[in-house]
Structures are given as C-alpha cells and as structure tokens.
Motif scaffolding. Structure first.
Motif: not given
Length: 376
Positions: A68-78
């Motif tokens: 989840v953390l990796a997805h949010l950072e890679s997709e939305y820079q969040w």
C-alpha cells in the motif's frame, strides 16, 4: 483480441448486478462493478491462499502494508506512514464511520453517490447540499453554492474524488480551493478516492486531497480500496488513511463493536493488486478509454440525450431530461437496458451508465439506448 473483449457469463451467479434482471432481456449497466475477470496475479494469489486451507481470524501483515505504501508513493507521489492506515471491510463503511466520528453537520456536493446522502442520516447528522455547476466546460464546484450551504455547525465535508457520477478528476487548483475553505471554516474533509486508479484522460492525474499540504492532511480522512480499479469489490477490502492521531483515534473509536475485520482473501487480493497487477491495469485503462469515447459519441448524437466528457471512472452521467420521461430508468429498462436512476443521486432526469464491460456488450447496450431515446 484484448482479454477484456472476452464476455464472462454472470447470469445465474451471485452477481447482484446481473440477478436484478434475472429472466428478463435487460442488459445491466447499473451498479459499479465491471464485467471483467480480476487480474491474473490476484486470481493466482487467491488460489494459493485457498490451498493453504485455514481461514481463521486474520489481519494485515508487513508486506501487505508495504504494498500500500509503495503503491501510493509510486502512483501519486504521496508518502504516508503505516500507522495512518485503518483497515475497513468496505468504503461505504468508511463514509458511515466518518459521519459518526465527526460531530456536527455534514456538507456534500450533489449529484453524488447515494451513500453520501444516506450516511449522515444513519449517523443522526444533518446533511446540507450544494449543487455542482454543469458548465460548457464541464462539471465544476460552485463556490457560491458551497458558501451558501455552509453553516456554523458544519464539521465534515464528504468529497467524491474522482467524482461519481459526473466523472471529474478534480485538479490541484480545485482541491486547493476546497482545502482553503476547510481551513477557513474549520471542517474535516472525508475524501472518497476509490476511483483514483481509473483516470482516463492522459493529461490528468489523481492528486490525493491529503497530499496537498500538511494542513490539508491534518483535517483529512482519505478512503481508498483496490476494489473498483482491479474489479474485486466482492472481496470487501478497503482502508482509511488518517494522518492526524486524534482524528484517527476518534475514527477507530466509532468503529468499535460494529465494524468487522477485513476478510483474509480480501487482504491477500489487495496486496497482489497493488504489487503485481500494473500491466493489467494499464491495459484496462486503454480499453475503458475507448469504451468511454464510444459512449460519448453515441449519447451526444441522440436528440434529447447529452453528457459531458468522463475524465475518470467507468461511469457515464447522462442527461435525458429533454426526453420528458416521467420515469427515465423504467423507460430504458422497458427497452432492455438497466441503468442507475439519477434520482438516487439527487438528480431526477439523469441516468448513470456503467461502461466497464466487453465492447460487444457495450455496443448492444448502446443500440438499445438509441432505440429507447427514439421511442420516448
């Protein structure tokens, strides 16, 4: 041939979408699930989990949280912290919990996904509405309407982002305006971002409301799930991201005794969706974009029907008021097409069409749409 072209027979199954019209020649393009198989990585993961054979009480594990953390950072820079995540059995649950966790009146912008209208009522909260503006350039927040609907008791704004049903991908400037309004009037923003992985316009991207600034994050509850993007809503897995510790504790307290744990298959599917299904997702977006274009061309060709472009989601919001129908949804059902009634979204005279289906199904549905329009 695209794998999304392959029809899957959902009749006589557990599908709510298809069983609604059992025994009738009605194509169901209403409720928001797609008629596509889940990503292969998700299916393979579920097979492995089922083969394990034990289905006791479960909870999230480190690699799931990391996905989840990796997805949010890679997709939305969040970039978020693991402790900000609160797991939920569904996003609608999160809307209802938010209304219970935040005192005071609730504000939202209509038309809107029906649970936005019912959750405040179920929680004993007063709901105030501000109509979105439908302009020549598309749907917009009406700042004057929002100001007029605000009261001193407003403490929670329910944001749909991307918007269901109008299909807007809200821009950074629009979100910043909302964040400034929240700051000036001291209310929390609960942002439903379940369709964030379904941005169709190549020149747009999803911006999580909470990623705007530390101030926006502090007054935010972000609701997300892999369910819409990866077509696994029946597995019941969602989560809230709540950066503020005090607000997160209030949210968790409101869950106690009424919200069950997420089932273990939903958790397993979530990890596989976010970690291993990127190629499938990219092909899906290309396919949905073509479906979207076909729907827009067909609808806007018909006299008495019109719609704005859909920037995100697989849902078309169609204005049929010029047809003069007393019961639009019933009229289209009589011509073999099951659509969502706009009245349920706070907008009588409108219809919502789900184009998340094989092209052949959509083409037949649009033939029926044309026939229904011309028979009005």
């Amino acid at each position: 041939m695209s794998p999304f072209d392959q029809p899957i027979d959902r009749r006589n199954s557990d599908s709510i979408k298809w069983s609604k019209y059992a025994g009738r020649d009605v194509l169901p393009l209403w409720v928001a699930d797609m008629d596509f198989a889940a990503p292969p990585a998700v299916i393979e993961t579920l097979h492995r989990r089922i083969e394990h054979g034990v289905f006791g009480y479960g909870g999230p594990w480190p690699s799931l949280t990391e996905s989840v953390l990796a997805h949010l950072e890679s997709e939305y820079q969040w970039r978020i912290e693991a402790e900000w995540i609160v797991w939920l059995p569904g996003l609608v649950t999160g809307l209802n919990v938010a209304c219970r966790a935040v005192d005071g009146e609730v504000l939202t912008a209509t038309p809107i996904y029906p649970p936005f209208l019912s959750a405040p009522h179920f929680s004993g909260r007063k709901l105030n509405r501000a109509e979105l503006a439908c302009t020549d350039d598309g749907w917009r927040f009406d700042q004057a309407a929002l100001q007029a609907a605000l009261t001193p008791a407003t403490e929670l704004f329910l944001l749909c982002h991307p918007h269901n049903p109008v299909g807007r991908c809200w821009s950074r400037d629009e979100l910043l305006e909302l964040a400034a309004l929240a700051e000036a009037n001291d209310f929390i923003v609960c942002s439903d971002e379940i369709h964030c992985g379904l941005i169709l316009d190549v020149d747009k991207r999803h911006i999580p409301f909470a990623s705007l600034s530390p101030e926006a994050a502090k007054r935010s509850i972000t609701l997300m799930a892999p369910s819409k993007t990866f077509n696994i809503p029946g597995l019941g897995c969602a989560f809230a991201v709540i950066p503020d510790t005090s607000l997160r504790r209030r949210f968790e307290h409101a869950m106690h005794g009424i919200v069950p744990h997420v089932n273990v298959l939903g958790l397993a599917a979530c990890e596989a969706a976010y970690r291993d299904s990127g190629d499938w997702h990219r092909e899906l977006i290309t396919y949905l974009r073509a479906n979207r274009d076909l729907v827009i061309a067909t609808v806007n060709w018909e006299k008495g029907a019109k719609m704005k472009s859909v920037e995100a989601t697989y849902l078309a919001w169609i204005d049929v008021r010029e047809l003069g129908l007393a019961k639009p949804a019933a009229h289209f059902e009589a011509h073999g097409l099951g659509l969502s009634d706009g009245a349920d979204f706070g907008a009588p005279g409108w219809l919502r069409l789900n184009f998340g289906c094989p092209r052949s199904t959509l083409e037949e549905a649009l033939k029926r749409f044309t026939t229904a329009c011309r028979a009005a």
